[in-house]
Design a protein around this motif. Sequence first.
Motif, PDB file in Angstrom:
ATOM      1  N   PHE A 125       0.819  -1.221   0.000  1.00  4.44           N
ATOM      2  CA  PHE A 125       0.000   0.000   0.000  1.00  4.44           C
ATOM      3  C   PHE A 125       0.855   1.275   0.000  1.00  4.44           C
ATOM      4  O   PHE A 125       0.681   2.147  -0.852  1.00  4.44           O
ATOM      5  CB  PHE A 125      -0.873   0.062   1.257  1.00  4.44           C
ATOM      6  N   VAL A 126       1.716   1.384   1.000  1.00  5.43           N
ATOM      7  CA  VAL A 126       2.398   2.665   1.210  1.00  5.43           C
ATOM      8  C   VAL A 126       3.391   2.932   0.085  1.00  5.43           C
ATOM      9  O   VAL A 126       3.439   4.033  -0.465  1.00  5.43           O
ATOM     10  CB  VAL A 126       3.081   2.702   2.593  1.00  5.43           C
ATOM     11  N   ASP A 127       4.158   1.917  -0.289  1.00  5.86           N
ATOM     12  CA  ASP A 127       5.084   2.126  -1.401  1.00  5.86           C
ATOM     13  C   ASP A 127       4.321   2.213  -2.714  1.00  5.86           C
ATOM     14  O   ASP A 127       4.728   2.949  -3.618  1.00  5.86           O
ATOM     15  CB  ASP A 127       6.141   1.015  -1.435  1.00  5.86           C
ATOM     16  N   GLY A 128       3.211   1.483  -2.814  1.00  9.93           N
ATOM     17  CA  GLY A 128       2.370   1.602  -4.010  1.00  9.93           C
ATOM     18  C   GLY A 128       1.819   3.005  -4.154  1.00  9.93           C
ATOM     19  O   GLY A 128       1.860   3.613  -5.230  1.00  9.93           O
ATOM     20  N   ALA A 129       1.318   3.556  -3.051  1.00  5.06           N
ATOM     21  CA  ALA A 129       0.795   4.922  -3.080  1.00  5.06           C
ATOM     22  C   ALA A 129       1.919   5.904  -3.377  1.00  5.06           C
ATOM     23  O   ALA A 129       1.757   6.865  -4.135  1.00  5.06           O
ATOM     24  CB  ALA A 129       0.139   5.263  -1.741  1.00  5.06           C
ATOM     25  N   ALA A 130       3.083   5.650  -2.777  1.00  2.00           N
ATOM     26  CA  ALA A 130       4.222   6.540  -3.016  1.00  2.00           C
ATOM     27  C   ALA A 130       4.595   6.529  -4.498  1.00  2.00           C
ATOM     28  O   ALA A 130       4.900   7.570  -5.075  1.00  2.00           O
ATOM     29  CB  ALA A 130       5.411   6.113  -2.161  1.00  2.00           C
ATOM     30  N   ILE A 131       4.536   5.346  -5.114  1.00  2.00           N
ATOM     31  CA  ILE A 131       4.887   5.273  -6.535  1.00  2.00           C
ATOM     32  C   ILE A 131       3.882   6.067  -7.371  1.00  2.00           C
ATOM     33  O   ILE A 131       4.257   6.812  -8.274  1.00  2.00           O
ATOM     34  CB  ILE A 131       4.979   3.801  -6.992  1.00  2.00           C
ATOM     35  N   CYS A 132       2.581   5.931  -7.034  1.00  2.00           N
ATOM     36  CA  CYS A 132       1.559   6.724  -7.749  1.00  2.00           C
ATOM     37  C   CYS A 132       1.871   8.217  -7.636  1.00  2.00           C
ATOM     38  O   CYS A 132       1.752   8.973  -8.598  1.00  2.00           O
ATOM     39  CB  CYS A 132       0.170   6.476  -7.168  1.00  2.00           C
ATOM     40  N   ASN A 133       2.256   8.627  -6.452  1.00  2.27           N
ATOM     41  CA  ASN A 133       2.580  10.033  -6.218  1.00  2.27           C
ATOM     42  C   ASN A 133       3.846  10.455  -6.934  1.00  2.27           C
ATOM     43  O   ASN A 133       3.963  11.574  -7.416  1.00  2.27           O
ATOM     44  CB  ASN A 133       2.812  10.269  -4.710  1.00  2.27           C
ATOM     45  N   GLN A 134       4.816   9.543  -6.962  1.00  5.79           N
ATOM     46  CA  GLN A 134       6.161   9.942  -7.348  1.00  5.79           C
ATOM     47  C   GLN A 134       6.456   9.811  -8.834  1.00  5.79           C
ATOM     48  O   GLN A 134       7.282  10.558  -9.359  1.00  5.79           O
ATOM     49  CB  GLN A 134       7.189   9.122  -6.554  1.00  5.79           C
ATOM     50  N   VAL A 135       5.792   8.865  -9.488  1.00  9.26           N
ATOM     51  CA  VAL A 135       6.086   8.701 -10.913  1.00  9.26           C
ATOM     52  C   VAL A 135       5.836  10.007 -11.669  1.00  9.26           C
ATOM     53  O   VAL A 135       6.688  10.432 -12.455  1.00  9.26           O
ATOM     54  CB  VAL A 135       5.310   7.509 -11.504  1.00  9.26           C
ATOM     55  N   PRO A 136       4.720  10.692 -11.418  1.00  7.06           N
ATOM     56  CA  PRO A 136       4.547  11.973 -12.121  1.00  7.06           C
ATOM     57  C   PRO A 136       5.609  13.007 -11.721  1.00  7.06           C
ATOM     58  O   PRO A 136       5.935  13.893 -12.502  1.00  7.06           O
ATOM     59  CB  PRO A 136       3.159  12.442 -11.684  1.00  7.06           C
ATOM     60  N   LEU A 137       6.171  12.865 -10.515  1.00  9.70           N
ATOM     61  CA  LEU A 137       7.167  13.836 -10.078  1.00  9.70           C
ATOM     62  C   LEU A 137       8.484  13.682 -10.827  1.00  9.70           C
ATOM     63  O   LEU A 137       9.338  14.557 -10.786  1.00  9.70           O
ATOM     64  CB  LEU A 137       7.419  13.705  -8.572  1.00  9.70           C
ATOM     65  N   CYS A 138       8.642  12.539 -11.527  1.00 12.29           N
ATOM     66  CA  CYS A 138       9.828  12.386 -12.375  1.00 12.29           C
ATOM     67  C   CYS A 138       9.822  13.436 -13.482  1.00 12.29           C
ATOM     68  O   CYS A 138      10.828  13.668 -14.140  1.00 12.29           O
ATOM     69  CB  CYS A 138       9.880  10.990 -13.010  1.00 12.29           C
ATOM     70  N   ARG A 139       8.646  14.057 -13.715  1.00 10.72           N
ATOM     71  CA  ARG A 139       8.559  15.127 -14.716  1.00 10.72           C
ATOM     72  C   ARG A 139       8.328  16.477 -14.070  1.00 10.72           C
ATOM     73  O   ARG A 139       7.910  17.425 -14.723  1.00 10.72           O
ATOM     74  CB  ARG A 139       7.436  14.810 -15.710  1.00 10.72           C
ATOM     75  N   SER A 140       8.610  16.543 -12.769  1.00  8.04           N
ATOM     76  CA  SER A 140       8.455  17.814 -12.077  1.00  8.04           C
ATOM     77  C   SER A 140       9.294  18.888 -12.755  1.00  8.04           C
ATOM     78  O   SER A 140      10.346  18.609 -13.319  1.00  8.04           O
ATOM     79  CB  SER A 140       8.916  17.644 -10.628  1.00  8.04           C
ATOM     80  N   SER A 141       8.838  20.134 -12.694  1.00  7.89           N
ATOM     81  CA  SER A 141       9.534  21.192 -13.431  1.00  7.89           C
ATOM     82  C   SER A 141      10.905  21.506 -12.849  1.00  7.89           C
ATOM     83  O   SER A 141      11.740  22.083 -13.534  1.00  7.89           O
ATOM     84  CB  SER A 141       8.679  22.464 -13.471  1.00  7.89           C
ATOM     85  N   PHE A 142      11.151  21.167 -11.590  1.00 10.41           N
ATOM     86  CA  PHE A 142      12.464  21.482 -11.015  1.00 10.41           C
ATOM     87  C   PHE A 142      13.429  20.319 -11.254  1.00 10.41           C
ATOM     88  O   PHE A 142      13.223  19.206 -10.749  1.00 10.41           O
ATOM     89  CB  PHE A 142      12.324  21.796  -9.528  1.00 10.41           C
ATOM     90  N   GLY A 143      14.466  20.567 -12.018  1.00 11.40           N
ATOM     91  CA  GLY A 143      15.365  19.517 -12.488  1.00 11.40           C
ATOM     92  C   GLY A 143      15.901  18.596 -11.403  1.00 11.40           C
ATOM     93  O   GLY A 143      15.756  17.380 -11.497  1.00 11.40           O
ATOM     94  N   PRO A 144      16.544  19.139 -10.359  1.00 11.53           N
ATOM     95  CA  PRO A 144      17.124  18.234  -9.346  1.00 11.53           C
ATOM     96  C   PRO A 144      16.083  17.349  -8.664  1.00 11.53           C
ATOM     97  O   PRO A 144      16.362  16.190  -8.326  1.00 11.53           O
ATOM     98  CB  PRO A 144      17.757  19.208  -8.336  1.00 11.53           C
TER      99      PRO A 144
END
Lengths: 101, 279, 330
Positions: free
Chosen positions: C140-159
Amino acid sequence: MSTEAPRGSAGWPLYEVFVRGKRGLNHVHVGSLHAADERMALTNARDLYTRRNEGVSIWVVRSDAITASTPDEKDPFFSPSGDKVYRHPTFYAIPDDVPHI
Amino acid sequence: MSSDDDHVYLSLAEGHGDDARWAFGTGFEDPLHGVDTTLPEDVEAGAHAAFCLALADDALVAAQRLAQWITLAPELEEEVALANIGLDLLGQARLLYARAGQAEGAGRDEDALAYFRDPAEFRNVILAELPNGDFAHSMVKLLLLSSWRLAQLTRLAEHPDPVLAAVARKGVSELTYHRDHAAQWAIRLGDGTEESARRMREALAELWPYRAELYAAAPETRDEVEAVLAQVLDAARLEAPAETPVSMGRGRDGQHTEHLAELLAELQSVARADPEATW
Amino acid sequence: MTVTDGAGGSDSATALPELSAHFDATIAHDQRIEPRDWMPEGYRATLVRQIAQHAHSEIIGMQPEGEWITKAPSLRRKAILFAKVQDEAGHGLYLYSAAETLGIDRTELTERLLAGRQKYSSIFNYPTLSFADVGVIGWFVDGAAICNQVPLCRSSFGPYARAMVRICKEESFHQRQGYELLLTMMRGTEAQRAQVQDAVDRWWWPSLMMFGPPDDDSPNSAQSMAWKIKRHSNDELRQRFVDMTVPQAERLGVTLPDPELRWNEERGRHDFGTPDFAELMRVIKGDGPCNAQRMERRTKAHEDGAWVREAAAAHAAKNHARPEKEGTAA
């Protein structure tokens, strides 16, 4: 205590880490970490950024020892000047195994 | 959700051919790949099983102590380093238990040996089971144990049992790193602040006598280990404590402190609560 | 949340129209903003808050699972969990590293966390009661984190985006190990199956809360999405997590504790109940079952480690000052 740059309440200085993932490639900036000295920085870098993968080459350098390559990378942030705005943003190199960026 | 994200999801699913690699640091390589696991005829099975078991117990107990540092390390980078060392030792323990079980021939696997033996059946040296103490204590302990284990594994790399030899060869590069890590810290703490030097002196005074048991268990390691320790203490501007013979149990004979019973009670608690369970 | 990091409102944008226009154009063209670029103060403050909170979550998140490394019931599970918790320390470090490119020191971020001025994910304020919790956290928790985080791989801030790429790659293992543990336990004894269901019952709703308050009650979201720091709304991500998890629960043979959960043919998605957002707010404000315990342990590590950090710094300074050491490394 130290003649070095301020350490921020016993926080260790920041080092930038560059990794050559395999022979034939350049060293690529992968991030930073804190360490008390160069040797610890290298060890920590190996632990953190390569999980001790043997055979890769790592460079570490104190972040405050880096001079930015082009003046206009620096200027807009530190002393904004209008005539240097329309530049292409300079990117850090991105490791080859990073997908779709 | 945009197709861009689906793309990233897909790329996450790629490159997972190596299913053993659940997390970074596990299962990168099989050190026994291509190694003949038949026990050579000139290796006596019973004694070999006991030998591998003792080496495995040292590693498991030391790894358990390192695991107790997790979330309490003095800096985040050090969390990663201590976990690396713990994982290396745990990996060594698993291979050595498996080999001990094969040599024993009674059908006991790594988990039977780790979880279903009582403290008196463990053969680890006492130094490994002592509580962590402060960071200086843990680094002195790591320095002593890793210098000693490295000296042993270096010699075992030529062992007639090809499995033990392969485990030892892998362990040599790991232990070299552990010893270096501990030595670096010993030097920083010994030659750091007044407080850190005092803590190092206290740790040395307490742990130094336990070398006797290490050398009794592996006499061939003494000269090498003593030379390493002398070099590190010199660089750390610390002095070796006076030799004070203390009477202590012999871990290799199953004589342990109460600390081992406590450590094993925690380690074995879940496994023993439901012995029929599968994990 | 009302945490602010430095200047907010009166952006210098008004005084710097060209810089602001350039920033906006970079965002509009889906290009990355890099550390030395000019950026609105609000953008910087939002990033510092979000990345720091993310980093703190990785570090505090080591605790609920870390408790089980020493008790893991097989050596294989012990190695997996040890490595996983180590990854979390590594992920925290990647994220602190990204935050530091914004000109803020990690020591300062740690102090803000310990002073309660910055938060971490509310999920880590729930206790882990059995080894099944390790599996359910992975699922659950890592699954939810992945849902949250995969889009952040395209976050506008490079680092930040680059840190997320590394993290997402590693975390996909985390979710798989959790689910695999649960599959194994479900094939085990009756007691193990009961433990799995119990853990599912306890973690389901807190996991749904990980996506934050509902969209119409999430004041920061709109600006973050305009800046492309964040790519999808809380409710969208929550829906995706539910849709992803339901078939996995069926295969596992557990019941998700939501009587309203059902497939909606028309929408092509699952309908589900509303998490208790009042509980979420209580936990965020510090009133969760384990808030005090988590902060106490983090504080203890930080304070107990002070003499070690000082000693290492003092040694480095001595070494640099020694003439005979000149020219040698460290």
